[in-house]
Motif scaffolding. Structure first.
Motif, mmCIF file in Angstrom:
data_model
loop_
_atom_site.group_PDB
_atom_site.id
_atom_site.type_symbol
_atom_site.label_atom_id
_atom_site.label_comp_id
_atom_site.label_asym_id
_atom_site.label_seq_id
_atom_site.Cartn_x
_atom_site.Cartn_y
_atom_site.Cartn_z
ATOM 1 N N LYS A 196 0.814 -1.216 0.000
ATOM 2 C CA LYS A 196 0.000 0.000 0.000
ATOM 3 C C LYS A 196 0.851 1.271 0.000
ATOM 4 N N THR A 197 2.135 1.133 0.291
ATOM 5 C CA THR A 197 3.030 2.294 0.290
ATOM 6 C C THR A 197 3.500 2.562 -1.132
ATOM 7 N N ARG A 198 3.201 3.765 -1.629
ATOM 8 C CA ARG A 198 3.538 4.124 -3.012
ATOM 9 C C ARG A 198 4.336 5.418 -3.121
ATOM 10 N N ARG A 199 4.156 6.332 -2.163
ATOM 11 C CA ARG A 199 4.775 7.649 -2.249
ATOM 12 C C ARG A 199 5.429 7.961 -0.898
ATOM 13 N N VAL A 200 6.735 8.145 -0.916
ATOM 14 C CA VAL A 200 7.518 8.298 0.311
ATOM 15 C C VAL A 200 8.174 9.674 0.353
ATOM 16 N N TYR A 201 8.114 10.305 1.514
ATOM 17 C CA TYR A 201 8.767 11.601 1.749
ATOM 18 C C TYR A 201 9.891 11.369 2.761
ATOM 19 N N ILE A 202 11.093 11.841 2.452
ATOM 20 C CA ILE A 202 12.256 11.688 3.327
ATOM 21 C C ILE A 202 12.596 13.046 3.919
ATOM 22 N N ALA A 217 16.386 -0.044 -4.659
ATOM 23 C CA ALA A 217 16.754 -1.445 -4.882
ATOM 24 C C ALA A 217 15.612 -2.403 -4.533
ATOM 25 N N LYS A 218 14.864 -2.102 -3.475
ATOM 26 C CA LYS A 218 13.852 -3.046 -2.993
ATOM 27 C C LYS A 218 12.461 -2.803 -3.572
ATOM 28 N N ARG A 219 12.141 -1.534 -3.838
ATOM 29 C CA ARG A 219 10.813 -1.182 -4.350
ATOM 30 C C ARG A 219 10.946 -0.077 -5.399
ATOM 31 N N PRO A 220 11.400 -0.426 -6.607
ATOM 32 C CA PRO A 220 11.565 0.603 -7.638
ATOM 33 C C PRO A 220 10.247 1.266 -8.046
ATOM 34 N N ASP A 221 9.120 0.673 -7.676
ATOM 35 C CA ASP A 221 7.822 1.261 -8.013
ATOM 36 C C ASP A 221 7.451 2.425 -7.093
ATOM 37 N N ILE A 222 8.150 2.577 -5.980
ATOM 38 C CA ILE A 222 7.842 3.648 -5.043
ATOM 39 C C ILE A 222 8.406 4.979 -5.548
ATOM 40 N N ALA A 223 7.588 6.020 -5.477
ATOM 41 C CA ALA A 223 8.036 7.371 -5.844
ATOM 42 C C ALA A 223 8.506 8.106 -4.598
ATOM 43 N N ILE A 224 9.710 8.656 -4.655
ATOM 44 C CA ILE A 224 10.204 9.500 -3.567
ATOM 45 C C ILE A 224 9.760 10.918 -3.892
ATOM 46 N N VAL A 225 8.736 11.404 -3.182
ATOM 47 C CA VAL A 225 8.076 12.663 -3.528
ATOM 48 C C VAL A 225 8.638 13.857 -2.751
ATOM 49 N N GLY A 226 9.601 13.613 -1.900
ATOM 50 C CA GLY A 226 10.247 14.700 -1.165
ATOM 51 C C GLY A 226 11.500 14.183 -0.500
ATOM 52 N N ASP A 227 12.528 15.027 -0.480
ATOM 53 C CA ASP A 227 13.793 14.636 0.139
ATOM 54 C C ASP A 227 14.488 15.922 0.575
ATOM 55 N N GLU A 228 14.360 16.252 1.859
ATOM 56 C CA GLU A 228 14.941 17.520 2.303
ATOM 57 C C GLU A 228 15.522 17.407 3.706
ATOM 58 N N LEU A 229 16.435 18.349 3.965
ATOM 59 C CA LEU A 229 17.098 18.448 5.263
ATOM 60 C C LEU A 229 16.776 19.807 5.880
ATOM 61 N N HIS A 230 16.766 19.853 7.201
ATOM 62 C CA HIS A 230 16.503 21.110 7.897
ATOM 63 C C HIS A 230 17.584 21.339 8.945
ATOM 64 N N PRO A 231 17.811 22.575 9.386
ATOM 65 C CA PRO A 231 18.834 22.840 10.400
ATOM 66 C C PRO A 231 18.529 22.083 11.686
ATOM 67 N N ILE A 232 19.549 21.506 12.267
ATOM 68 C CA ILE A 232 19.347 20.710 13.471
ATOM 69 C C ILE A 232 19.105 21.604 14.684
ATOM 70 N N GLY A 233 18.026 21.293 15.412
ATOM 71 C CA GLY A 233 17.747 21.969 16.672
ATOM 72 C C GLY A 233 17.297 23.410 16.567
ATOM 73 N N ILE A 275 5.165 19.733 7.076
ATOM 74 C CA ILE A 275 4.042 18.805 6.998
ATOM 75 C C ILE A 275 3.118 19.187 5.841
ATOM 76 N N ALA A 276 2.925 20.484 5.629
ATOM 77 C CA ALA A 276 2.082 20.936 4.521
ATOM 78 C C ALA A 276 2.636 20.460 3.179
ATOM 79 N N LYS A 277 3.957 20.499 3.038
ATOM 80 C CA LYS A 277 4.567 20.015 1.788
ATOM 81 C C LYS A 277 4.370 18.510 1.624
ATOM 82 N N MET A 278 4.443 17.771 2.723
ATOM 83 C CA MET A 278 4.222 16.319 2.654
ATOM 84 C C MET A 278 2.799 16.009 2.207
ATOM 85 N N GLY A 332 -3.438 16.832 11.128
ATOM 86 C CA GLY A 332 -4.240 15.683 10.726
ATOM 87 C C GLY A 332 -3.595 14.871 9.620
ATOM 88 N N PHE A 333 -2.274 14.879 9.573
ATOM 89 C CA PHE A 333 -1.527 14.146 8.539
ATOM 90 C C PHE A 333 -1.487 12.667 8.911
#
Length: 435
Positions: free
Chosen positions: A185-191, A212-228, A237-240, A268-269
């Motif tokens: 059921k997992t198809r779209r992943v945000y990192i 490698a394990k699930r090439p059908d999954i779309a990575i729809v977000g991949d971002e880093l934020h300042p620590i602390g 959350i709005a972007k997710m 309510g995410f």
């Protein structure tokens, strides 16, 4: 008359002296032996600032482990049993502050350094320990790492003087992505993660393993934020939600995790959260009902790992709770107990607290209890141990016995990963000093 009294007086004096001698001998026999010098452990970690609660939890756990060893007499060496003693050094979770504190630690000739709540700090300390030990062979230090999980620390940055007692980020990610792989059921992943070495490695491992394990999954977000530094994660959350993510992968910890999951709850995410640390300080209460059945975490152990009342795991956890009955203090790190126990055994095996001898004794060392086993891999000084993938539940649902921090929420085992299935290859090329 005088001549008659003198022998009696002399006899009385002799008897009194004999009695005094016997009393002194008895008192000496009953007196406790003088205490032997403690074996010192120096903890460098954040004890102030936004992640102080994480540092305080470490102090509780390390102190508890040390007290357990000291209660049975301490560490046995040829001259007798030595107690362990903890000293703390506040680095405010900064690299430069850590190096300043390290100099204070070495000035005090403390042979064992522990740290874990930052991979960036751990990397800097490995370099500092390597240089210090080469420069001052009579004042060497062994670095025991309880939580810094950047894989580089036991790969390209591996050191004879460094030992990691937590699973690496890649090992934890392998457990998480195996669960995602099995969920069709997992198809779209945000990192999302913290912008430092550990957060970047988590994102890299997630991308590589998902591809490698699930090439059908779309990575729809991949971002880093300042620590602390982020106080409001609502925009993230709005972007997710906008990206249509049905699952989130994060290595966030401390306040960065609790604020992230609070924002998800408030918005309510409903996506599933695959985390390293959702069972950590404050997180279950922050996630609350929104996480039931959807939030997962991975760790070497958790309070409900025993599976049934009266198990050795239960007994171990309940003993800790007797020591720390306040809900705010309810966070047990099994790996820290394992670390201190393995250190004590290595000192006894080496018959010395000399860091070089202890480091050699730790290589290949085994830990075995009634509910956990682990081995320190000699190739790279990475501890190999089982992992648990766990799912969040309500305490009153009947599925768990212990909640986290009195929150009413806890975790049940979804998947047990035996130690041998957690093993990953290493690129470490260990340089060892002569024995």
């Amino acid at each position: 008359m005088k001549k008659l009294l003198q022998p009696k007086l002399l006899a009385s004096l002799c008897a009194a002296l004999a009695a005094c001698s016997l009393h002194a001998a008895h008192a000496a026999a009953q007196a406790p032996a003088p205490a032997l010098a403690p074996i010192r452990i120096g903890m460098i970690d954040g004890l102030s600032g936004p992640f102080a609660n994480a540092g305080e939890a470490v102090v509780r756990n390390i102190g508890y482990a040390i007290d357990r060893i000291n209660a049975r007499g301490g560490v046995a060496l040829p001259d007798g049993r030595h107690p362990l003693q903890l000293s703390t050094f506040d680095n405010k979770l900064g690299v430069e502050d850590s190096l300043v504190q390290f100099r204070q630690l070495t000035d005090q000739r403390i042979p064992f350094l522990i740290e874990g709540n930052s991979s960036a700090v751990a990397a800097a300390l490995i370099d500092a320990v390597n240089k210090h030990n080469q420069r001052e062979p009579g004042n060497r230090v062994v670095f025991l790492n309880y939580s810094a999980v950047d894989p580089a620390l036991t790969n390209e940055k591996c050191s004879f003087w460094h030992f990691r007692f937590d699973a690496s980020a890649d090992m934890r990610m392998q457990a998480l992505t195996e669960a995602i792989k099995a969920d069709d059921k997992t198809r779209r992943v945000y990192i999302i993660g913290q912008d430092y070495s550990f957060g970047r490695q988590v994102a890299k491992a997630a991308r590589e393993q998902l591809t490698a394990k699930r090439p059908d999954i779309a990575i729809v977000g991949d971002e880093l934020h300042p620590i602390g530094k982020i106080k409001d994660f609502a925009p993230y959350i709005a972007k997710m939600k906008s990206a249509g993510a049905d699952a989130v992968i994060t290595g966030n910890w401390g306040n960065d995790l609790t604020l992230l999951v609070k924002a998800a709850k408030d918005a309510g995410f409903k996506a599933k959260f695959y985390t390293f640390y959702a069972n950590s300080l404050g997180a279950p209460a922050a996630i609350a009902d929104a996480g039931v059945g959807t939030v997962r975490a991975v760790a070497e152990w958790h309070p409900n790992a025993g599976g049934n009342p009266g198990s050795p795991s239960d007994a171990f956890y309940q003993e800790y709770r007797k020591r720390y009955p306040q809900p705010k203090d309810d966070y047990m790190y099994l790996r820290m107990q394992v670390m201190i126990e393995m250190l004590a055994k290595a000192i006894e095996k080496a018959k010395s607290a000399d860091p070089r001898a202890v480091a050699y004794a730790l290589e290949g060392a085994h830990y075995q209890s009634a509910f956990h086993n682990a081995t320190m891999r000699a190739d790279d000084h990475q501890l190999i141990q089982p992992l648990y993938l766990m799912q969040m539940q309500r305490a009153d649902s009947g599925g768990i016995r212990f909640d986290n921090e009195g929150s009413g929420y806890g975790f049940r085992t979804e998947r047990f990963i035996p130690a041998e299935q957690t093993v990953l290859p290493t690129s470490c090329r260990m340089q060892r000093p002569p024995r």
